[in-house]
Design a protein around this motif. Structure first.
Motif, PDB file in Angstrom:
ATOM      1  N   ASN A  80      -1.471 -25.727  23.325  1.00 43.31           N
ATOM      2  CA  ASN A  80      -0.187 -25.764  24.035  1.00 43.31           C
ATOM      3  C   ASN A  80       0.050 -24.537  24.910  1.00 43.31           C
ATOM      4  O   ASN A  80       1.054 -24.472  25.634  1.00 43.31           O
ATOM      5  CB  ASN A  80       0.967 -25.909  23.044  1.00 43.31           C
ATOM      6  CG  ASN A  80       0.902 -24.930  21.881  1.00 43.31           C
ATOM      7  OD1 ASN A  80      -0.180 -24.519  21.463  1.00 43.31           O
ATOM      8  ND2 ASN A  80       2.043 -24.551  21.339  1.00 43.31           N
ATOM      9  N   ARG A  97       1.118 -24.051  28.768  1.00 42.40           N
ATOM     10  CA  ARG A  97       2.501 -24.063  29.238  1.00 42.40           C
ATOM     11  C   ARG A  97       2.979 -22.663  29.641  1.00 42.40           C
ATOM     12  O   ARG A  97       3.801 -22.521  30.557  1.00 42.40           O
ATOM     13  CB  ARG A  97       3.425 -24.660  28.171  1.00 42.40           C
ATOM     14  CG  ARG A  97       3.103 -26.119  27.854  1.00 42.40           C
ATOM     15  CD  ARG A  97       4.027 -26.689  26.782  1.00 42.40           C
ATOM     16  NE  ARG A  97       3.647 -28.031  26.406  1.00 42.40           N
ATOM     17  CZ  ARG A  97       4.025 -29.129  27.045  1.00 42.40           C
ATOM     18  NH1 ARG A  97       4.805 -29.024  28.113  1.00 42.40           N
ATOM     19  NH2 ARG A  97       3.627 -30.316  26.629  1.00 42.40           N
ATOM     20  N   PHE A 156       2.209 -24.984  16.894  1.00 41.54           N
ATOM     21  CA  PHE A 156       3.177 -25.628  17.784  1.00 41.54           C
ATOM     22  C   PHE A 156       4.588 -25.065  17.614  1.00 41.54           C
ATOM     23  O   PHE A 156       5.556 -25.680  18.069  1.00 41.54           O
ATOM     24  CB  PHE A 156       3.183 -27.136  17.528  1.00 41.54           C
ATOM     25  CG  PHE A 156       1.899 -27.813  17.936  1.00 41.54           C
ATOM     26  CD1 PHE A 156       1.604 -28.016  19.271  1.00 41.54           C
ATOM     27  CD2 PHE A 156       0.978 -28.221  16.985  1.00 41.54           C
ATOM     28  CE1 PHE A 156       0.419 -28.630  19.656  1.00 41.54           C
ATOM     29  CE2 PHE A 156      -0.210 -28.829  17.354  1.00 41.54           C
ATOM     30  CZ  PHE A 156      -0.494 -29.037  18.693  1.00 41.54           C
ATOM     31  N   ASP A 180       6.893 -25.009  20.676  1.00 47.59           N
ATOM     32  CA  ASP A 180       7.465 -26.317  20.992  1.00 47.59           C
ATOM     33  C   ASP A 180       8.613 -26.648  20.045  1.00 47.59           C
ATOM     34  O   ASP A 180       9.637 -27.212  20.456  1.00 47.59           O
ATOM     35  CB  ASP A 180       6.379 -27.391  20.895  1.00 47.59           C
ATOM     36  CG  ASP A 180       5.212 -27.102  21.807  1.00 47.59           C
ATOM     37  OD1 ASP A 180       5.321 -27.362  23.018  1.00 47.59           O
ATOM     38  OD2 ASP A 180       4.189 -26.591  21.311  1.00 47.59           O
TER      39      ASP A 180
END
Length: 395
Positions: free
Chosen positions: A13, A16, A292, A295
């Motif tokens: 991730n 991002r 994560f 997120d």
């Protein structure tokens, strides 16, 4: 502005962070060991250039990569990985290339070594566990005579809960020394507490631009060593005492222009270190909470921490408005070798309206996080607890 992002492809991730830097007009330059054609389209689109090395463990290779990118693009303003494993590597590169926007070699003792962290927690007025830097079994026995069993042993400079053990008796102590590894270990008194965290994005003056936190419902040490299910959650509202401890820790450690994850214990009983309910020190992590979690912070706070971080880098201020709805955001990680009462499809069907993400965890992270993970959001703590009970009920 030129920013070198180390290992931009892992965790998966982290592209991002690169994307939001690019959206802010930054030349994002990646250095990694994955072939370019294996990068995701999203990451490729966020990078101005990618320099592949044979191994990120090889400092000379990475050094040459930074030198090449600096020669081609000009002065490097930031070097960052946001990854615990590469914190020392990042500091070496900043020091060698005179990049002053981050920790240097001289800072590593206090932010990477658990023994070095303690005096800065104490400077912030936060109690720390008694400890012994392990040299021999005689010294360990003397320490245990003072604090009693159980004790925790872990690498003084370690990542996560890797190679961390609870010693409950003399037999455990003898076994530990029979296989004593060739690294510096720290032994600490056992703290009966619930792990909670202060997670924040800090500006160049040491002030928080964003704050949240999480609570871990099971010990990461037990998750890794026993293969337990993994469960933690982002809080709906950060508790005042954790916020206060986090801010004092920021000031004590001299944190500037970083995303941080500070861990504390909330005591579950009266102990030598403090009274039940009080917050005491565990350790600092000068990077975002892993996996994560960024997120999850977004889901819990109706925000975008990737953009908040990139805005801190470029503008040194918060541009996103406050005011989004707040949620509890739990993470549940299940094991492939366990039989559960409810199938994967059952979970998807029952919680279709609450699930924010479900995916397979990379093998390297699975020991601490589980193989199949589920992330959801709920308005109440009772709903969140019901979700976890359903997820982890055994067949």
């Amino acid at each position: 502005m030129n920013v070198i992002f180390i290992s931009p492809n892992f965790p998966t991730n982290y592209w991002r962070f690169c994307k939001e830097l690019k959206n802010n007009g930054v030349n994002v330059l990646g250095i990694g060991d994955a072939p370019y054609n294996e990068l995701t389209p999203e990451l490729k689109g966020a990078l101005c250039e990618y320099y592949k090395v044979g191994s990120l463990e090889n400092y000379d290779e990475v050094y040459r990569g930074v030198a090449f990118l600096a020669f081609k693009h000009g002065r490097i303003d930031w070097i960052e990985s946001n990854n615990e494993y590469w914190l020392e590597r990042d500091a070496m590169l900043r020091t060698d290339f005179n990049v002053c926007s981050g920790f240097q070699n001289k800072d590593m003792d206090r932010i990477k070594y658990k023994s070095g962290m303690k005096k800065y927690y104490e400077k912030a007025g936060i109690p720390v566990a008694r400890y012994y830097l392990v040299k021999d079994i005689e010294g360990a026995r003397a320490f245990i005579k003072e604090v009693g069993y159980p004790v925790i042993v872990k690498p003084d400079n370690g990542v996560g809960a890797n190679d961390t053990y609870k010693l409950k008796c003399d037999a455990d102590l003898d076994q530990f020394f029979a296989n004593f590894p060739p690294v510096q270990y720290i032994m600490e008194e056992f703290i009966d507490g619930l792990i909670c965290s202060y997670d924040a994005i800090i500006d160049s003056n040491g002030n928080p631009l964003f704050e949240t936190g999480n609570v871990t419902m099971s010990s990461v040490m037990d998750i890794v060593n026993n293969g337990d299910d993994s469960y933690y959650y982002i809080v709906q509202q950060l508790q005042d005492d954790v916020r206060d401890a986090g801010r004092r820790t920021v000031k004590s450690f001299g944190v500037k222009s970083r995303f941080v994850h500070f861990e504390f214990f909330r005591l579950l009983s009266d102990q030598a270190i403090g009274k039940k309910g009080e917050v005491v020190a565990l350790e600092v992590n000068m990077r975002p909470c892993g996996g994560f979690s960024p997120d999850m912070m977004n889901f819990a706070n109706s925000t975008d921490v990737y953009k908040l971080w990139a805005d801190m880098i470029v503008y040194d201020k918060k541009l996103l408005p406050d005011g989004g709805e707040k949620y509890f955001c739990p993470f549940g990680g299940r094991r492939d070798n366990r039989a559960y009462a409810h199938t994967h499809e059952d979970v998807l069907n029952k919680y279709a309206g609450a699930l924010c993400m479900e995916t397979r965890m990379p093998d390297v992270l699975a020991p601490a996080m589980g193989n199949q993970i589920y992330i959801a959001k709920f308005k109440t703590e009772d709903e969140m607890k019901e979700f976890y009970d359903y997820l982890c009920q055994r067949a």
